[in-house]
Scaffold this motif. Sequence first.
Motif, mmCIF file in Angstrom:
data_model
loop_
_atom_site.group_PDB
_atom_site.id
_atom_site.type_symbol
_atom_site.label_atom_id
_atom_site.label_comp_id
_atom_site.label_asym_id
_atom_site.label_seq_id
_atom_site.Cartn_x
_atom_site.Cartn_y
_atom_site.Cartn_z
ATOM 1 N N PRO A 86 0.814 -1.213 0.000
ATOM 2 C CA PRO A 86 0.000 0.000 0.000
ATOM 3 C C PRO A 86 0.850 1.267 0.000
ATOM 4 C CG PRO A 86 -0.697 -1.508 1.729
ATOM 5 C CD PRO A 86 0.583 -2.027 1.179
ATOM 6 N N LEU A 87 0.395 2.221 -0.784
ATOM 7 C CA LEU A 87 0.946 3.572 -0.772
ATOM 8 C C LEU A 87 -0.204 4.476 -0.361
ATOM 9 C CD1 LEU A 87 2.905 5.891 -1.354
ATOM 10 C CD2 LEU A 87 2.201 5.750 -3.752
ATOM 11 N N ILE A 88 -0.089 5.095 0.793
ATOM 12 C CA ILE A 88 -1.132 5.971 1.317
ATOM 13 C C ILE A 88 -0.628 7.396 1.203
ATOM 14 C CG2 ILE A 88 -2.550 6.540 3.323
ATOM 15 C CD1 ILE A 88 -1.939 3.621 4.304
ATOM 16 N N ASP A 89 -1.293 8.185 0.376
ATOM 17 C CA ASP A 89 -0.872 9.548 0.070
ATOM 18 C C ASP A 89 -1.946 10.494 0.622
ATOM 19 O OD1 ASP A 89 0.038 11.927 -1.039
ATOM 20 O OD2 ASP A 89 0.354 11.066 -3.032
ATOM 21 N N GLY A 129 -0.364 23.082 9.628
ATOM 22 C CA GLY A 129 -0.737 23.604 10.936
ATOM 23 C C GLY A 129 -0.777 22.566 12.041
ATOM 24 N N ARG A 130 -0.533 21.317 11.719
ATOM 25 C CA ARG A 130 -0.502 20.273 12.757
ATOM 26 C C ARG A 130 0.896 20.187 13.351
ATOM 27 N NH1 ARG A 130 -4.659 20.251 9.203
ATOM 28 N NH2 ARG A 130 -6.453 19.113 9.993
ATOM 29 N N GLN A 177 1.184 15.309 16.117
ATOM 30 C CA GLN A 177 -0.086 14.969 15.462
ATOM 31 C C GLN A 177 0.158 14.259 14.137
ATOM 32 O OE1 GLN A 177 -1.629 19.027 15.555
ATOM 33 N NE2 GLN A 177 -3.425 18.274 16.685
ATOM 34 N N LEU A 178 1.132 14.727 13.379
ATOM 35 C CA LEU A 178 1.445 14.083 12.107
ATOM 36 C C LEU A 178 1.985 12.677 12.327
ATOM 37 C CD1 LEU A 178 3.034 17.105 10.211
ATOM 38 C CD2 LEU A 178 0.722 16.160 9.938
ATOM 39 N N ILE A 201 2.750 8.906 2.746
ATOM 40 C CA ILE A 201 3.253 10.219 2.372
ATOM 41 C C ILE A 201 2.250 11.248 2.872
ATOM 42 C CG2 ILE A 201 3.832 11.768 0.468
ATOM 43 C CD1 ILE A 201 4.361 9.208 -1.214
ATOM 44 N N ILE A 202 2.731 12.223 3.621
ATOM 45 C CA ILE A 202 1.864 13.310 4.075
ATOM 46 C C ILE A 202 2.340 14.587 3.397
ATOM 47 C CG2 ILE A 202 1.093 14.706 6.021
ATOM 48 C CD1 ILE A 202 1.356 12.254 7.769
ATOM 49 N N ARG A 203 1.431 15.219 2.687
ATOM 50 C CA ARG A 203 1.730 16.476 2.000
ATOM 51 C C ARG A 203 0.982 17.591 2.726
ATOM 52 N NH1 ARG A 203 3.616 14.580 -3.014
ATOM 53 N NH2 ARG A 203 2.882 12.485 -3.465
ATOM 54 N N GLU A 204 1.734 18.495 3.325
ATOM 55 C CA GLU A 204 1.122 19.632 3.999
ATOM 56 C C GLU A 204 0.951 20.765 2.994
ATOM 57 O OE1 GLU A 204 1.931 20.163 8.428
ATOM 58 O OE2 GLU A 204 3.894 19.650 7.557
ATOM 59 N N VAL A 205 -0.273 21.213 2.854
ATOM 60 C CA VAL A 205 -0.606 22.255 1.895
ATOM 61 C C VAL A 205 -0.825 23.562 2.646
ATOM 62 C CG1 VAL A 205 -2.256 22.947 0.114
ATOM 63 C CG2 VAL A 205 -1.707 20.518 0.429
ATOM 64 N N PRO A 206 -0.198 24.655 2.211
ATOM 65 C CA PRO A 206 -0.451 25.944 2.862
ATOM 66 C C PRO A 206 -1.947 26.278 2.805
ATOM 67 C CG PRO A 206 1.427 26.116 1.374
ATOM 68 C CD PRO A 206 0.791 24.776 1.129
ATOM 69 N N THR A 207 -2.455 26.852 3.872
ATOM 70 C CA THR A 207 -3.896 27.161 3.917
ATOM 71 C C THR A 207 -4.292 28.182 2.858
ATOM 72 O OG1 THR A 207 -3.530 28.818 5.646
ATOM 73 C CG2 THR A 207 -4.104 26.579 6.366
ATOM 74 N N SER A 208 -3.344 28.939 2.361
ATOM 75 C CA SER A 208 -3.650 29.896 1.292
ATOM 76 C C SER A 208 -3.726 29.217 -0.078
ATOM 77 C CB SER A 208 -2.595 31.004 1.255
ATOM 78 O OG SER A 208 -1.314 30.439 1.010
ATOM 79 N N HIS A 209 -3.352 27.932 -0.155
ATOM 80 C CA HIS A 209 -3.369 27.191 -1.421
ATOM 81 C C HIS A 209 -4.468 26.139 -1.464
ATOM 82 C CE1 HIS A 209 1.198 28.111 -2.027
ATOM 83 N NE2 HIS A 209 0.441 29.186 -2.048
#
Length: 81
Positions: free
Chosen positions: A2-5, A11-12, A16-17, A42-50
Amino acid sequence: MPLIDVSIAEGRSPEQLRDLVSALHRAAEESVGALPENTTVIIREVPTSHWSKANQTIAERQAAAQAAPLTHATPVETAAE
């Protein structure tokens, strides 16, 4: 294998991550019998402005919520004598 993306708004905390990574690994093991050494997260943190929904970014919603006055107060009723 499994690949979990996961995409998540930034902000975490690192803790938490890390908890999220552990929970996703456990879910893969329990639900499909994946071996931990064969599971990639894979955890991708996205800026809240994006990140937007309904043409409003998370950052814009957060700013609007902070600017809005609190309306949760209920007036206290007084008994007439």
